[in-house]
Design an enzyme around this catalytic site. Structure first.
Site, PDB file in Angstrom:
ATOM      1  N   LYS A  62    -110.602  57.628  56.011  1.00  0.00           N
ATOM      2  CA  LYS A  62    -109.160  57.653  56.045  1.00  0.00           C
ATOM      3  C   LYS A  62    -108.888  56.385  56.617  1.00  0.00           C
ATOM      4  CE  LYS A  62    -105.195  60.790  57.782  1.00  0.00           C
ATOM      5  NZ  LYS A  62    -105.250  62.005  57.809  1.00  0.00           N
ATOM      6  N   ARG A  74    -100.752  65.737  60.647  1.00  0.00           N
ATOM      7  CA  ARG A  74    -100.482  67.065  60.111  1.00  0.00           C
ATOM      8  C   ARG A  74    -101.154  68.046  60.816  1.00  0.00           C
ATOM      9  NH1 ARG A  74     -99.724  67.963  54.559  1.00  0.00           N
ATOM     10  NH2 ARG A  74    -101.908  68.773  54.362  1.00  0.00           N
ATOM     11  N   ARG A  85    -114.075  67.614  57.088  1.00  0.00           N
ATOM     12  CA  ARG A  85    -115.049  67.839  58.490  1.00  0.00           C
ATOM     13  C   ARG A  85    -116.252  68.334  58.147  1.00  0.00           C
ATOM     14  NH1 ARG A  85    -109.906  67.560  58.911  1.00  0.00           N
ATOM     15  NH2 ARG A  85    -108.877  66.428  60.692  1.00  0.00           N
TER      16      ARG A  85
HETATM   17  C1  BTN Z   1    -101.811  62.812  59.245  1.00  0.00           C
HETATM   18  O1  BTN Z   1    -102.682  62.228  58.421  1.00  0.00           O
HETATM   19  O2  BTN Z   1    -102.257  63.631  60.115  1.00  0.00           O
HETATM   20  C2  BTN Z   1    -100.176  62.311  59.314  1.00  0.00           C
HETATM   21  C3  BTN Z   1    -100.368  61.093  60.193  1.00  0.00           C
HETATM   22  C4  BTN Z   1     -98.893  60.562  60.453  1.00  0.00           C
HETATM   23  C5  BTN Z   1     -98.913  59.579  61.595  1.00  0.00           C
HETATM   24  C6  BTN Z   1     -97.385  58.978  61.576  1.00  0.00           C
HETATM   25  S1  BTN Z   1     -97.602  57.487  62.749  1.00  0.00           S
HETATM   26  C7  BTN Z   1     -95.679  57.597  62.648  1.00  0.00           C
HETATM   27  C8  BTN Z   1     -95.319  58.681  62.311  1.00  0.00           C
HETATM   28  N1  BTN Z   1     -95.082  59.346  63.699  1.00  0.00           N
HETATM   29  C9  BTN Z   1     -95.670  60.400  64.175  1.00  0.00           C
HETATM   30  O3  BTN Z   1     -95.473  60.959  65.026  1.00  0.00           O
HETATM   31  N2  BTN Z   1     -96.474  60.610  63.136  1.00  0.00           N
HETATM   32  C10 BTN Z   1     -96.206  59.891  62.071  1.00  0.00           C
END
Ligand code: BTN
Length: 325
Positions: free
Chosen positions: A189, A124, A323
């Site tokens: 997390k 994100r 953070r």
């Molecule tokens: C977050 O918490 O920041 C979101 C993370 C999301 C990661 C997943 S892994 C599968 C899919 N492909 C990506 O490039 N991102 C999501």
């Protein structure tokens, strides 16, 4: 072809037993020199493969690879029906979300892509999602909603809840949610969600639902910028990623079907039961603003409720700061 041969070699080594260069060459239909090159490429992905003269190659630890048939069998066992859409399992990819976006027009709602590793995994807020080989679940699902953009509010919360339910089933205790859609255990997390809305035709909205679940991260991941944990650390035993994926898909399908019909409301109570910040001090970062308040759960469409200066206010965007500083 190159990738296919590399995959054959990887699968032959996955059980952690010695395989000679000749044996691997015969399996993949390549020379021993080519086998050595493929092994080097696998090592470059972070796999711990060593060689012993006269014995061949061996992985230091057996690895549990992703296999479509295993995911399908586990889904069938869990739900009693076959998986209703296509599954695409790839060893290495830039991002599984990108795969779904690139293939959108050939995919049916519910189709998934999962990979052993991502070279450009996205998190994100433009962050990178660290994606070491065979250590986690990197999974994206295509879902088509029929009711227009306005019906999507709360979607990310519902997806988080489905992942939390699957982690419960695995035996992990104390799985919580951090608004809007991070999954936490002991304030660390364990999984994250990135939903990307791809566009719409009439009232049909195409969504890419991306999940990253930490299963067994290598000890040396120092590039993650917040407290994190993984399933194996929480359980103290190994985890079969194929089964975990099937369970996540089971809960996701159930939740998305209910959500499509009834929206966020049926999930509100369950979500609040897992709210990691209920009645706790929260700092919400929204653009340039930082808002301090007390977590008061969520509204009927999934907005974050905070008590700010004695008043309850609803927030639709931003994220809770964890953070330092
Ligand atoms: C977050 O918490 O920041 C979101 C993370 C999301 C990661 C997943 S892994 C599968 C899919 N492909 C990506 O490039 N991102 C999501």
């Amino acid at each position: 072809m190159m990738q296919k041969n590399r995959n054959i070699i990887l699968q032959a080594l996955a059980d952690g037993q010695f395989r000679s260069g000749t044996e691997l060459g015969e399996l993949a239909g390549v020379t021993r020199t080519a086998v050595a090159k493929h092994v080097d490429a696998l090592k470059a992905l972070g796999l711990d493969i060593f060689s012993v003269r006269g014995k061949g190659y061996k992985l230091a630890q057996p690895i549990n690879l992703l296999v479509v048939d295993k995911i399908q069998a586990a889904f069938q066992q869990r739900s009693g029906v076959a998986y209703p859409a296509s599954m695409h399992v790839v060893p290495l990819i830039d991002s599984t979300n990108t795969y779904i976006k690139d293939h959108l027009y050939n995919l049916e709602s519910g189709a998934i892509c999962t990979a052993e590793s991502q070279s450009a995994g996205r998190g994100r807020q433009g962050r990178t999602w660290v994606s070491p080989f065979a250590s986690s679940i990197y999974l994206s699902m295509y879902w088509r909603f029929a009711g227009g953009y306005q019906t999507l509010s709360g979607l990310s919360l519902v997806v988080g809840l489905a992942v939390a339910d699957a982690l419960d089933d695995l035996g992990i205790s104390g799985v919580q949610l951090k608004w809007p859609n991070d999954i936490y255990v002991n304030m660390q997390k364990i999984a994250g969600i990135l939903i990307e809305i791809e566009g719409s035709v009439g009232d049909e909205v195409d969504c890419v639902i991306g999940l990253g679940v930490n299963v067994q991260l290598p000890e040396n991941v120092d590039t993650i910028d917040q407290p994190f944990t993984d399933c194996v650390t929480q359980l103290g035993q190994r985890v079969d990623r194929n089964t975990l994926i099937a369970n996540i898909l089971y809960y996701l399908h159930q939740s998305l079907n209910t959500f499509s019909l009834h929206g966020m409301l049926p999930f509100k109570e369950q979500w609040e039961r897992r709210d990691a910040f209920f009645h706790k001090p929260v700092i919400l970062l929204a653009g340039q603003n930082s808002i301090s308040g007390i977590g008061m759960g969520i509204g009927e469409t999934g907005a974050l409720l905070l008590q700010v200066d004695g008043e309850i206010k609803a927030f639709h965007g931003g994220e809770i700061s964890v953070r330092a500083g």
